[in-house]
Design a protein around this motif. Structure first.
Motif, mmCIF file in Angstrom:
data_model
loop_
_atom_site.group_PDB
_atom_site.id
_atom_site.type_symbol
_atom_site.label_atom_id
_atom_site.label_comp_id
_atom_site.label_asym_id
_atom_site.label_seq_id
_atom_site.Cartn_x
_atom_site.Cartn_y
_atom_site.Cartn_z
ATOM 1 N N SER A 198 0.837 -1.392 0.140
ATOM 2 C CA SER A 198 0.120 0.011 -0.188
ATOM 3 C C SER A 198 0.845 1.464 0.067
ATOM 4 C CB SER A 198 -0.892 0.022 1.264
ATOM 5 O OG SER A 198 -0.394 0.122 2.436
ATOM 6 N N PRO A 199 0.393 2.454 -0.338
ATOM 7 C CA PRO A 199 1.154 3.604 -0.399
ATOM 8 C C PRO A 199 1.803 4.037 0.780
ATOM 9 C CG PRO A 199 -1.093 4.003 -1.384
ATOM 10 C CD PRO A 199 -0.954 2.585 -0.516
ATOM 11 N N SER A 200 3.053 4.516 0.512
ATOM 12 C CA SER A 200 3.831 4.936 1.788
ATOM 13 C C SER A 200 3.453 6.273 2.106
ATOM 14 C CB SER A 200 5.327 5.011 1.323
ATOM 15 O OG SER A 200 5.394 6.013 0.438
ATOM 16 N N LEU A 201 4.004 6.871 3.222
ATOM 17 C CA LEU A 201 3.727 8.126 3.580
ATOM 18 C C LEU A 201 4.059 9.173 2.695
ATOM 19 C CD1 LEU A 201 3.265 10.111 6.077
ATOM 20 C CD2 LEU A 201 5.676 9.937 6.643
ATOM 21 N N PHE A 202 5.155 8.880 1.986
ATOM 22 C CA PHE A 202 5.812 10.001 1.154
ATOM 23 C C PHE A 202 4.560 9.980 -0.162
ATOM 24 C CE2 PHE A 202 9.159 8.090 3.486
ATOM 25 C CZ PHE A 202 9.707 9.322 4.095
ATOM 26 N N ALA A 203 4.371 8.915 -0.436
ATOM 27 C CA ALA A 203 3.328 8.663 -1.657
ATOM 28 C C ALA A 203 2.000 9.687 -1.283
ATOM 29 C CB ALA A 203 2.786 7.235 -1.898
ATOM 30 N N LEU A 204 1.604 9.632 -0.198
ATOM 31 C CA LEU A 204 0.428 10.231 0.275
ATOM 32 C C LEU A 204 0.621 11.685 0.037
ATOM 33 C CD1 LEU A 204 -2.539 10.453 1.120
ATOM 34 C CD2 LEU A 204 -1.715 10.220 3.576
ATOM 35 N N VAL A 205 1.640 12.319 0.754
ATOM 36 C CA VAL A 205 1.923 13.602 1.170
ATOM 37 C C VAL A 205 2.208 14.263 -0.590
ATOM 38 C CG1 VAL A 205 2.526 13.450 3.282
ATOM 39 C CG2 VAL A 205 4.352 13.492 1.773
ATOM 40 N N TYR A 206 2.962 13.558 -1.395
ATOM 41 C CA TYR A 206 3.349 14.224 -2.409
ATOM 42 C C TYR A 206 2.135 14.114 -3.319
ATOM 43 C CZ TYR A 206 8.269 14.483 -2.305
ATOM 44 O OH TYR A 206 9.704 14.946 -1.683
ATOM 45 N N TYR A 207 1.255 13.108 -3.416
ATOM 46 C CA TYR A 207 0.119 13.108 -4.061
ATOM 47 C C TYR A 207 -0.978 14.367 -3.678
ATOM 48 C CZ TYR A 207 -4.728 11.626 -4.999
ATOM 49 O OH TYR A 207 -5.931 11.662 -5.599
ATOM 50 N N LEU A 208 -1.156 14.554 -2.354
ATOM 51 C CA LEU A 208 -1.924 15.621 -1.892
ATOM 52 C C LEU A 208 -1.534 17.025 -2.339
ATOM 53 C CD1 LEU A 208 -2.304 14.691 2.055
ATOM 54 C CD2 LEU A 208 -4.197 14.728 0.325
ATOM 55 N N ASN A 209 -0.206 17.317 -2.399
ATOM 56 C CA ASN A 209 0.253 18.463 -2.707
ATOM 57 C C ASN A 209 0.081 18.547 -4.302
ATOM 58 O OD1 ASN A 209 1.252 20.034 -0.388
ATOM 59 N ND2 ASN A 209 2.293 18.279 -0.128
ATOM 60 N N MET A 210 0.521 17.661 -5.128
ATOM 61 C CA MET A 210 0.043 17.724 -6.508
ATOM 62 C C MET A 210 -1.353 17.911 -6.747
ATOM 63 S SD MET A 210 2.081 17.659 -9.179
ATOM 64 C CE MET A 210 1.480 18.066 -10.921
ATOM 65 N N LYS A 211 -1.962 17.101 -6.143
ATOM 66 C CA LYS A 211 -3.604 17.272 -6.350
ATOM 67 C C LYS A 211 -4.095 18.677 -6.238
ATOM 68 C CE LYS A 211 -8.001 15.046 -5.797
ATOM 69 N NZ LYS A 211 -8.677 15.898 -5.600
ATOM 70 N N ALA A 212 -3.511 19.363 -4.934
ATOM 71 C CA ALA A 212 -3.961 20.820 -4.944
ATOM 72 C C ALA A 212 -3.411 21.658 -5.835
ATOM 73 C CB ALA A 212 -3.282 21.114 -3.355
ATOM 74 N N ALA A 213 -1.958 21.385 -6.451
ATOM 75 C CA ALA A 213 -1.804 22.416 -7.472
ATOM 76 C C ALA A 213 -2.491 22.255 -8.601
ATOM 77 C CB ALA A 213 -0.233 21.932 -7.895
ATOM 78 N N LEU A 214 -3.008 20.932 -8.865
ATOM 79 C CA LEU A 214 -3.840 20.834 -10.375
ATOM 80 C C LEU A 214 -5.338 21.248 -10.097
ATOM 81 C CD1 LEU A 214 -2.515 17.290 -11.181
ATOM 82 C CD2 LEU A 214 -2.016 19.362 -12.257
ATOM 83 N N ASP A 215 -5.763 21.100 -8.824
ATOM 84 C CA ASP A 215 -7.181 21.729 -8.556
ATOM 85 C C ASP A 215 -7.139 23.026 -8.636
ATOM 86 O OD1 ASP A 215 -8.015 19.002 -8.238
ATOM 87 O OD2 ASP A 215 -8.417 19.027 -6.032
ATOM 88 N N GLY A 216 -6.380 23.717 -8.046
ATOM 89 C CA GLY A 216 -6.152 25.047 -8.214
ATOM 90 C C GLY A 216 -6.074 25.803 -9.335
ATOM 91 N N LEU A 217 -5.210 25.045 -10.302
ATOM 92 C CA LEU A 217 -5.225 25.471 -11.702
ATOM 93 C C LEU A 217 -6.495 25.241 -12.305
ATOM 94 C CD1 LEU A 217 -1.626 23.976 -12.613
ATOM 95 C CD2 LEU A 217 -2.246 26.375 -12.633
ATOM 96 N N GLU A 218 -7.170 24.053 -12.089
ATOM 97 C CA GLU A 218 -8.410 23.840 -12.643
ATOM 98 C C GLU A 218 -9.378 25.225 -12.243
ATOM 99 O OE1 GLU A 218 -11.377 21.514 -14.727
ATOM 100 O OE2 GLU A 218 -9.136 21.084 -14.295
ATOM 101 N N ALA A 219 -9.327 25.374 -10.930
ATOM 102 C CA ALA A 219 -10.292 26.554 -10.481
ATOM 103 C C ALA A 219 -10.274 27.948 -10.997
ATOM 104 C CB ALA A 219 -10.113 26.638 -9.080
ATOM 105 N N GLY A 227 0.539 38.490 -11.045
ATOM 106 C CA GLY A 227 1.107 37.836 -10.035
ATOM 107 C C GLY A 227 0.608 36.733 -9.255
ATOM 108 N N GLN A 228 -0.318 35.810 -10.212
ATOM 109 C CA GLN A 228 -0.873 34.440 -9.678
ATOM 110 C C GLN A 228 -1.657 34.908 -8.638
ATOM 111 O OE1 GLN A 228 2.457 31.818 -9.430
ATOM 112 N NE2 GLN A 228 3.375 31.861 -11.318
ATOM 113 N N ILE A 229 -2.307 36.090 -8.386
ATOM 114 C CA ILE A 229 -3.225 36.357 -7.293
ATOM 115 C C ILE A 229 -4.208 35.371 -7.289
ATOM 116 C CG2 ILE A 229 -4.806 38.202 -6.263
ATOM 117 C CD1 ILE A 229 -1.707 38.653 -5.907
ATOM 118 N N LYS A 230 -5.071 35.266 -8.463
ATOM 119 C CA LYS A 230 -6.281 34.405 -8.280
ATOM 120 C C LYS A 230 -5.952 33.123 -8.154
ATOM 121 C CE LYS A 230 -8.761 36.991 -11.994
ATOM 122 N NZ LYS A 230 -9.538 36.955 -13.615
ATOM 123 N N TYR A 231 -4.944 32.614 -8.416
ATOM 124 C CA TYR A 231 -4.185 31.307 -8.260
ATOM 125 C C TYR A 231 -4.056 30.946 -6.862
ATOM 126 C CZ TYR A 231 -1.693 26.870 -8.504
ATOM 127 O OH TYR A 231 -1.302 25.474 -8.368
#
Length: 278
Positions: A198-219, A227-231
């Motif tokens: 099953s996923p390691s601790l590192f798999a989870l935390v990198y996944y969370l931060n990458m998903k947040a980056a993409l969800d923010g871009l989607e938004a 100046g990336q204010i909206k992002y």
């Protein structure tokens, strides 16, 4: 990287895997975001669980850098407030190979050891402690019971069975989103190709931060102008749907989320994993 981000105000920085408190708690950077909870948060509940188990006096053995400091602080804040004692701490170098002097310092009257060592360091310590005849029960830091230690190639670390720990997930958590995440991980990283059960601790935390980056871009539909204010506003307001529940940010752009108190168990196939206690 947190300090460097202050020199690059035009760029938005999102954490990778850091779990040290100081990344967001001390002199935070306004353009640095962390969507994983951190090492101090991860230990919430472990102090009480240790006392419930009868561990009234504990020795700390931890690597000498920022993340273990956060883990030890998070544990001691609760454990000592509730009456627990920590008479001895051994801070060891990252990548250390000889733990004989540390093992010799373990007092006879401590009830358990809090071990905050990761990867090969954890395996080296456990092997040497077993060979020395050590029999103290252990409490584990979040990195000590991650899949990269529990399923280290070679002899099973059976001495970790029964170890109490805490962190942002438990291997056998039965939440639907977590089960789906584990299944997806197993599909992409099968054990036959070097993946863990099953996923390691590192798999989870990198996944969370990458998903947040993409969800923010989607938004913001990819709008990084001005100046990336909206992002940044989108990231600050984001409620991230993670495998273990919703994650949101506090005023320091630090994640607030779920922590699990766990116990290491061994299944019928001999694989070690963590189960939820609380």
């Amino acid at each position: 990287v947190k300090d460097y981000s202050k020199t690059q105000p035009q760029v938005t920085f999102i954490n990778g895997g850091s779990g040290a408190q100081a990344t967001t708690l001390v002199n935070p950077s306004t353009n640095f975001y962390r969507f994983n909870t951190e090492g101090g948060q991860w230990m919430v509940g472990l102090g009480k669980a240790a006392l419930d188990k009868g561990y009234k006096k504990v020795m700390v053995i931890a690597e000498d850098y920022a993340f273990p400091y956060s883990q030890v602080q998070g544990f001691m804040a609760e454990y000592c407030r509730l009456g627990g004692k920590v008479p001895v701490k051994a801070w060891v170098p990252l990548g250390g190979k000889d733990y004989s002097s540390v093992i010799a310092r373990i007092p006879k009257d401590v009830d358990a050891l809090l071990v905050v060592l990761g990867g090969a360091d954890a395996v080296n310590f456990l092997t040497q402690y077993e060979n020395a005849g050590g029999d103290k029960p252990m409490l584990g830091g979040s990195i000590t019971v991650s899949q990269d230690v529990l399923n280290y190639k070679g002899k099973r670390r059976d001495s970790l069975v029964g170890t109490l720990s805490a962190g942002p997930y438990a291997d056998t958590y039965d939440g639907a989103e977590w089960k789906a995440f584990v299944a997806d991980y197993q599909k992409h990283f099968p054990t036959s190709k070097g993946g863990f059960p099953s996923p390691s601790l590192f798999a989870l935390v990198y996944y969370l931060n990458m998903k947040a980056a993409l969800d923010g871009l989607e938004a913001v539909k990819g709008d990084l102008g001005g100046g990336q204010i909206k992002y940044r506003e989108a990231l600050s307001k984001l409620v991230l749907k993670g495998p273990t529940g919703d994650v949101k940010l506090d005023g320091n752009r630090q994640a607030v989320g779920t922590t699990f108190v766990t116990e290491v168990v061994k299944d019928a196939k001999g694989e070690l994993s963590t189960r939820v206690l609380r």
